[in-house]
Scaffold this active site. Structure first.
Site, mmCIF file in Angstrom:
data_model
loop_
_atom_site.group_PDB
_atom_site.id
_atom_site.type_symbol
_atom_site.label_atom_id
_atom_site.label_comp_id
_atom_site.label_asym_id
_atom_site.label_seq_id
_atom_site.Cartn_x
_atom_site.Cartn_y
_atom_site.Cartn_z
ATOM 1 C CG HIS A 304 -2.037 0.930 1.138
ATOM 2 N ND1 HIS A 304 -1.917 2.275 1.419
ATOM 3 C CD2 HIS A 304 -3.319 0.737 0.734
ATOM 4 C CE1 HIS A 304 -3.081 2.851 1.204
ATOM 5 N NE2 HIS A 304 -3.944 1.951 0.783
ATOM 6 C CG ASP A 361 -8.541 -4.365 -2.506
ATOM 7 O OD1 ASP A 361 -9.746 -4.211 -2.302
ATOM 8 O OD2 ASP A 361 -7.781 -3.478 -2.910
HETATM 9 N N1 ACO Z 1 4.261 -7.627 -4.630
HETATM 10 C C1 ACO Z 1 5.609 -7.589 -4.761
HETATM 11 N N2 ACO Z 1 6.353 -6.459 -4.635
HETATM 12 C C2 ACO Z 1 5.698 -5.320 -4.339
HETATM 13 C C3 ACO Z 1 4.292 -5.276 -4.174
HETATM 14 C C4 ACO Z 1 3.571 -6.486 -4.320
HETATM 15 N N3 ACO Z 1 2.267 -6.513 -4.187
HETATM 16 N N4 ACO Z 1 3.925 -4.008 -3.891
HETATM 17 C C5 ACO Z 1 5.034 -3.278 -3.879
HETATM 18 N N5 ACO Z 1 6.126 -4.065 -4.147
HETATM 19 C C6 ACO Z 1 7.531 -3.655 -4.179
HETATM 20 C C7 ACO Z 1 7.861 -2.950 -5.487
HETATM 21 O O1 ACO Z 1 8.319 -3.877 -6.465
HETATM 22 C C8 ACO Z 1 8.941 -2.010 -5.059
HETATM 23 O O2 ACO Z 1 10.137 -2.734 -4.898
HETATM 24 P P1 ACO Z 1 11.601 -2.049 -5.137
HETATM 25 O O3 ACO Z 1 11.636 -0.826 -4.244
HETATM 26 O O4 ACO Z 1 12.560 -3.106 -4.733
HETATM 27 O O5 ACO Z 1 11.632 -1.677 -6.592
HETATM 28 C C9 ACO Z 1 8.492 -1.565 -3.653
HETATM 29 O O6 ACO Z 1 7.707 -2.659 -3.158
HETATM 30 C C10 ACO Z 1 7.644 -0.306 -3.641
HETATM 31 O O7 ACO Z 1 6.608 -0.492 -4.591
HETATM 32 P P2 ACO Z 1 5.893 0.704 -5.332
HETATM 33 O O8 ACO Z 1 5.143 0.163 -6.485
HETATM 34 O O9 ACO Z 1 6.852 1.830 -5.569
HETATM 35 O O10 ACO Z 1 4.916 1.185 -4.189
HETATM 36 P P3 ACO Z 1 3.667 2.057 -4.412
HETATM 37 O O11 ACO Z 1 3.416 2.749 -3.150
HETATM 38 O O12 ACO Z 1 3.772 2.880 -5.641
HETATM 39 O O13 ACO Z 1 2.553 0.917 -4.730
HETATM 40 C C11 ACO Z 1 0.708 -0.469 -4.706
HETATM 41 C C12 ACO Z 1 1.475 0.626 -3.961
HETATM 42 C C13 ACO Z 1 0.350 0.011 -6.109
HETATM 43 C C14 ACO Z 1 -0.581 -0.730 -3.933
HETATM 44 C C15 ACO Z 1 1.575 -1.761 -4.782
HETATM 45 O O14 ACO Z 1 1.912 -2.186 -3.487
HETATM 46 C C16 ACO Z 1 0.896 -2.879 -5.563
HETATM 47 O O15 ACO Z 1 0.986 -2.931 -6.796
HETATM 48 N N6 ACO Z 1 0.182 -3.816 -4.847
HETATM 49 C C17 ACO Z 1 -0.600 -4.839 -5.524
HETATM 50 C C18 ACO Z 1 -1.942 -4.285 -5.998
HETATM 51 C C19 ACO Z 1 -2.889 -4.027 -4.851
HETATM 52 O O16 ACO Z 1 -3.080 -4.849 -3.978
HETATM 53 N N7 ACO Z 1 -3.526 -2.836 -4.887
HETATM 54 C C20 ACO Z 1 -4.533 -2.458 -3.906
HETATM 55 C C21 ACO Z 1 -4.036 -1.383 -2.994
HETATM 56 S S1 ACO Z 1 -5.238 -0.959 -1.784
HETATM 57 C C22 ACO Z 1 -6.322 0.008 -2.652
HETATM 58 O O17 ACO Z 1 -5.977 0.790 -3.507
HETATM 59 C C23 ACO Z 1 -7.690 -0.110 -2.321
#
Ligand code: ACO
Length: 427
Positions: A304, A361
């Site tokens: 998140h 979720d």
């Molecule tokens: N699985 C594996 N790695 C992940 C995940 C994940 N679900 N989420 C983040 N990471 C990693 C990224 O690869 C990144 O790694 P790095 O720094 O080594 O490159 C680091 O964690 C940070 O990730 P970002 O994408 O920069 O974080 P951001 O804050 O932009 O993303 C997000 C948040 C989009 C929710 C992300 O965690 C994700 O894609 N999760 C899966 C989708 C999801 O569950 N979305 C629902 C969110 S809740 C809502 O909106 C209601």
């Protein structure tokens, strides 16, 4: 001037005011930065940018705190109803009995939709995604119910129309997608029970609303009711800032919520669990893929932007999953799989180092499945829950004398000025 931050640039020092929120959150006010220094700030994805001040929702991602108008979401989930929570978000305080009764009556009075809307529904191609349909239909509502925006009472009317009709329209789209008779809302049922009845009642198999499911839906919607400046809420505020009508702003919010990185994740989680189950490869394979930077796969329902601890909503939903499935005597292999996957991920150094915990979720799809909601409707369920938040945020922005048209800037990195080349001279 009270406390300031100092910025030194091109040999000059500028003082930037510090703004402090009621929970001690601090921000540097850069609203005069460009005028004074010629600089803008660059913050891709707005991870470090406050777009407004707001009195609606407080969240602290490090400590896993979420409060609506100061009230912890845990207390609301335990004691409140979705209708009361919607009132709290939209009007700023809990209603007294008279106010709650009036609000409930308005919701009941507004629950029917114009019969002509059925024509639109029946013309969408059968495989249309319900979120696309909902976004279009909410926009279309403006043509059926012109917005009244002069008196507080008239705004109340538009707001209750949206809260009530979107619920009816969601159930209607499900019925019509199956080619079934539409079930009309019933004033004797609560907001949540009414929705379940419109979804599942049928002339050949009358539906008895189960109290446990109605209660689970009530909690599900309370937990989704607002989440401060997330992607879809920011879309509502941004689109609304052009002074477009409320229906169009909410329609934009629904479109934004659809994405799998945002509200669409609840659908993606169940699809991912089904894929893992069907593949027979075990979770470690998927956990390893999620950690691989060269693989676009991510564990849906994990991570998140703001929460760097366990999402407080996920905790409540996980407990509710167990309660609902036990009461209904349903055993869902996907719930067992979800729990095992969570246990593996939470022990993994990558997930620990990246502060990746299950978000709201991760478990919500399991509850929706138990209710009989089809997977492609999951995000619609989220949208109905998020309506009060979107409306409250839109209303707050409209009432804010300092609110301006949202118009971010950019750093241009394209070609410098270059002359037009006639087509015959191009390579
Ligand atoms: N699985 C594996 N790695 C992940 C995940 C994940 N679900 N989420 C983040 N990471 C990693 C990224 O690869 C990144 O790694 P790095 O720094 O080594 O490159 C680091 O964690 C940070 O990730 P970002 O994408 O920069 O974080 P951001 O804050 O932009 O993303 C997000 C948040 C989009 C929710 C992300 O965690 C994700 O894609 N999760 C899966 C989708 C999801 O569950 N979305 C629902 C969110 S809740 C809502 O909106 C209601």
């Amino acid at each position: 001037m009270s406390e300031t931050a100092k910025l030194t640039y091109a040999g000059q020092t500028y003082e930037l005011p510090i703004i402090e929120g009621s929970e001690g959150e601090r921000a540097v006010d850069i609203s005069r930065l460009r005028a004074d220094t010629g600089l803008i700030t660059l913050d891709i994805g707005y991870g470090n940018t406050g777009s407004c001040t707001s009195t609606i929702t407080f969240m602290n991602g490090e400590e896993g705190i979420l409060r609506y108008r100061g009230i912890p979401v845990e207390q609301l989930a335990e004691h409140s109803s979705f209708v009361e929570t919607a009132y709290l978000l939209i009007h700023g305080e809990l209603p007294n009995q008279k106010e709650l009764n009036r609000f409930s009556i308005l919701l009941n009075d507004a629950s029917l939709v114009h019969e002509d809307l059925k024509i639109f529904y029946s013309n969408f191609p059968r495989l249309s995604h319900p979120m696309g349909i909902l976004s279009s239909m909410v926009n279309a509502l403006r043509s059926f119910y012109p917005e009244l925006q002069t008196l507080e009472e008239e705004i109340d009317m538009t707001v209750t129309r949206l809260l009530s009709k979107v619920r009816t329209m969601a159930a209607m789209s499900y019925k019509m997608s199956r080619g079934h008779t539409v079930v009309y809302p019933r004033p004797d049922l609560s907001y949540c029970a009414n929705f379940l009845n419109m979804m599942f009642d049928s002339p050949v198999r009358p539906y008895e609303v189960d109290d446990v499911l109605a209660e689970a839906l009530n909690i599900f919607w309370i937990l989704h009711a607002d989440h401060e400046q997330n992607c879809s809420t920011s879309a509502v505020r941004m689109v609304g800032s052009g002074r477009v009508n409320l229906y169009a702003a909410i329609s934009a919010g629904i479109a934004a919520l659809w994405g799998p990185l945002h509200g669409g994740a609840n659908q993606s989680v169940v699809e991912m669990l089904q894929d893992i189950d069907a593949s027979g490869r075990g979770f470690q394979h998927y956990v390893d893929r999620a950690k691989d930077r060269n693989d676009p796969f991510r564990l849906m329902g994990f991570g998140h932007r703001v929460y760097k601890a366990y999402d407080p909503r996920a905790k409540i939903i996980k407990a509710m999953c167990d309660r609902v499935l036990a009461k209904l005597k349903i055993s869902d292999p996907l719930l067992d799989l979800a729990k095992e996957l969570e246990a593996v991920a939470l022990k993994d150094a990558y997930f620990i180092d990246h502060n990746l915990y299950p978000n709201v979720d991760f478990y919500s799809g399991i509850i929706l499945r138990a209710m009989g909601i089809p997977t492609n409707m999951f995000t619609v369920m989220f949208a109905i829950g998020r309506l009060p938040g979107w409306i409250a945020q839109w209303k707050e922005s409209m009432d804010d004398p300092n609110w301006r048209l949202c118009r971010p800037r950019q750093i241009y990195t394209g070609p410098r000025e270059t002359n037009y080349v006639p087509i015959e001279e191009r390579p």
